[in-house]
Design a protein around this motif. Structure first.
Motif, PDB file in Angstrom:
ATOM      1  N   LYS A 182      -3.095  12.067   4.372  1.00  0.00           N
ATOM      2  CA  LYS A 182      -4.248  12.071   3.462  1.00  0.00           C
ATOM      3  C   LYS A 182      -4.564  10.668   2.950  1.00  0.00           C
ATOM      4  N   LYS A 183      -3.511   9.881   2.739  1.00  0.00           N
ATOM      5  CA  LYS A 183      -3.671   8.559   2.145  1.00  0.00           C
ATOM      6  C   LYS A 183      -4.048   7.498   3.165  1.00  0.00           C
ATOM      7  N   PHE A 184      -3.466   7.586   4.368  1.00  0.00           N
ATOM      8  CA  PHE A 184      -3.662   6.565   5.393  1.00  0.00           C
ATOM      9  C   PHE A 184      -4.382   7.174   6.588  1.00  0.00           C
ATOM     10  N   THR A 185      -5.417   6.501   7.076  1.00  0.00           N
ATOM     11  CA  THR A 185      -6.158   6.998   8.223  1.00  0.00           C
ATOM     12  C   THR A 185      -5.670   6.355   9.500  1.00  0.00           C
ATOM     13  N   ILE A 191       5.983  15.340   3.571  1.00  0.00           N
ATOM     14  CA  ILE A 191       5.762  13.908   3.382  1.00  0.00           C
ATOM     15  C   ILE A 191       4.685  13.412   4.339  1.00  0.00           C
ATOM     16  N   LYS A 192       4.732  13.848   5.569  1.00  0.00           N
ATOM     17  CA  LYS A 192       3.731  13.427   6.546  1.00  0.00           C
ATOM     18  C   LYS A 192       2.329  13.839   6.121  1.00  0.00           C
ATOM     19  N   ARG A 193       2.207  15.046   5.570  1.00  0.00           N
ATOM     20  CA  ARG A 193       0.881  15.501   5.130  1.00  0.00           C
ATOM     21  C   ARG A 193       0.320  14.605   4.025  1.00  0.00           C
ATOM     22  N   GLN A 194       1.185  14.210   3.095  1.00  0.00           N
ATOM     23  CA  GLN A 194       0.727  13.323   2.018  1.00  0.00           C
ATOM     24  C   GLN A 194       0.305  11.966   2.567  1.00  0.00           C
ATOM     25  N   LYS A 209       0.810  -1.219   0.000  1.00  0.00           N
ATOM     26  CA  LYS A 209       0.000   0.000   0.000  1.00  0.00           C
ATOM     27  C   LYS A 209       0.847   1.275   0.000  1.00  0.00           C
ATOM     28  N   ALA A 210       2.158   1.136   0.171  1.00  0.00           N
ATOM     29  CA  ALA A 210       3.034   2.292   0.281  1.00  0.00           C
ATOM     30  C   ALA A 210       3.013   3.124  -0.994  1.00  0.00           C
ATOM     31  N   ILE A 211       3.220   4.436  -0.855  1.00  0.00           N
ATOM     32  CA  ILE A 211       3.218   5.338  -2.001  1.00  0.00           C
ATOM     33  C   ILE A 211       4.614   5.917  -2.208  1.00  0.00           C
ATOM     34  N   ASN A 212       4.898   6.211  -3.454  1.00  0.00           N
ATOM     35  CA  ASN A 212       6.212   6.736  -3.824  1.00  0.00           C
ATOM     36  C   ASN A 212       6.229   8.247  -3.654  1.00  0.00           C
ATOM     37  N   ILE A 213       7.124   8.712  -2.810  1.00  0.00           N
ATOM     38  CA  ILE A 213       7.315  10.138  -2.601  1.00  0.00           C
ATOM     39  C   ILE A 213       8.808  10.426  -2.701  1.00  0.00           C
ATOM     40  N   LYS A 214       9.181  11.220  -3.694  1.00  0.00           N
ATOM     41  CA  LYS A 214      10.580  11.609  -3.886  1.00  0.00           C
ATOM     42  C   LYS A 214      11.500  10.393  -4.019  1.00  0.00           C
ATOM     43  N   GLY A 215      11.002   9.356  -4.723  1.00  0.00           N
ATOM     44  CA  GLY A 215      11.833   8.199  -4.998  1.00  0.00           C
ATOM     45  C   GLY A 215      11.933   7.174  -3.897  1.00  0.00           C
ATOM     46  N   ARG A 216      11.170   7.321  -2.827  1.00  0.00           N
ATOM     47  CA  ARG A 216      11.171   6.359  -1.727  1.00  0.00           C
ATOM     48  C   ARG A 216       9.728   5.983  -1.409  1.00  0.00           C
ATOM     49  N   LEU A 217       9.517   4.752  -0.968  1.00  0.00           N
ATOM     50  CA  LEU A 217       8.189   4.295  -0.612  1.00  0.00           C
ATOM     51  C   LEU A 217       7.918   4.562   0.865  1.00  0.00           C
ATOM     52  N   TYR A 218       6.743   5.156   1.133  1.00  0.00           N
ATOM     53  CA  TYR A 218       6.362   5.486   2.505  1.00  0.00           C
ATOM     54  C   TYR A 218       4.931   5.021   2.772  1.00  0.00           C
TER      55      TYR A 218
END
Length: 245
Positions: free
Chosen positions: A242-245, A236-239, A197-206
């Motif tokens: 929004k994605k994970f509750t 990054i935390k804000r993104q 479920k991780a999303i790519n942000i700035k080339g890393r999965l979070y």
């Protein structure tokens, strides 16, 4: 990306009813894998106009196969995939020819993936040749598990591998002079689920779980390890919030 049901592959009858059922199971297994979290880069499956009255075996129509398919869940899934008409854009009218047969939906496989019933040799290959506006195209094909393995990176498959030496379960871990490895407090199964479920942000999965942020680092090929990431930037935390509750 999307996966497109190759309606052309349903126009070739099998020699026996038993073979039709066998390969339809294989087709459905591929569809089920696509719909699982395992494949992260395909967002939906699109279906064109698969004629349920076509003969899929000697004196044996596709609609008969669907109706006799064992298991209510699998039968419903197969019925939904093959009769979900009109998910292509009618006004596109972009025609793809495969083996001399025309298809509107297969044209949407360009840059995406076809999912084919293994009804002939041409559908057993990792790519299927076709023509659009008389120009030859190669369409990436999924009809066997080997194809999913071959396209593992393009499909976004990720495999979690715990780095127990650096990232301990219960605590941060000094692993070199002045170096501290963040803890990884998820069991492997939960970590794999979160990695999917991780999303790519700035080339890393979070990702985020139970109020904590996690980062996943690629080791090689599709292998990742993960750890708690306490020092992420606010953007990054804000993104992730929004994605994970």
């Amino acid at each position: 990306m999307i996966a497109v049901i190759n309606d052309v592959s349903f126009q070739y009858p099998f020699a026996t009813k038993e073979l039709a059922v066998q390969y339809m199971h294989q087709f459905l297994d591929i569809c089920k894998r696509i719909q699982k979290d395992e494949i992260t880069n395909i967002k939906k499956i699109r279906t064109g106009l698969v004629d349920s009255q076509t003969y899929i075996g000697p004196d044996y129509k596709l609609i008969q196969l669907i109706q006799e398919f064992k298991g209510r869940e699998e039968r419903s899934l197969l019925l939904g995939i093959l009769t979900n008409r009109g998910t292509y854009q009618e006004d596109d009218r972009l025609v793809c020819k495969i083996d001399g047969k025309e298809s509107l939906i297969c044209a949407q496989g360009i840059g995406n993936f076809l999912v084919s019933l293994l009804s002939g040799q041409i559908f057993s290959e990792i790519t299927i040749k076709g023509t659009v506006h008389e120009k030859e195209v190669e369409l990436r094909n999924l009809s066997k598990d080997e194809h999913i393995e071959y396209y593992r990176k393009e499909l976004g498959i990720r495999r979690y591998h715990a780095n127990d030496k650096k990232h301990k379960y219960h605590r941060e871990n000094p692993y070199g002079k002045g170096k501290i490895g963040s803890r990884m407090d998820l069991h492997d199964e939960d970590a794999q689920d979160l990695l999917n479920k991780a999303i790519n942000i700035k080339g890393r999965l979070y990702a985020k779980k139970n109020g904590y942020y996690y980062a996943f680092q690629n080791e090689m090929d599709i292998i990742y390890h993960g750890y708690r990431a306490e020092d992420l930037g606010e953007d990054i935390k804000r993104q992730l919030d929004k994605k994970f509750t």
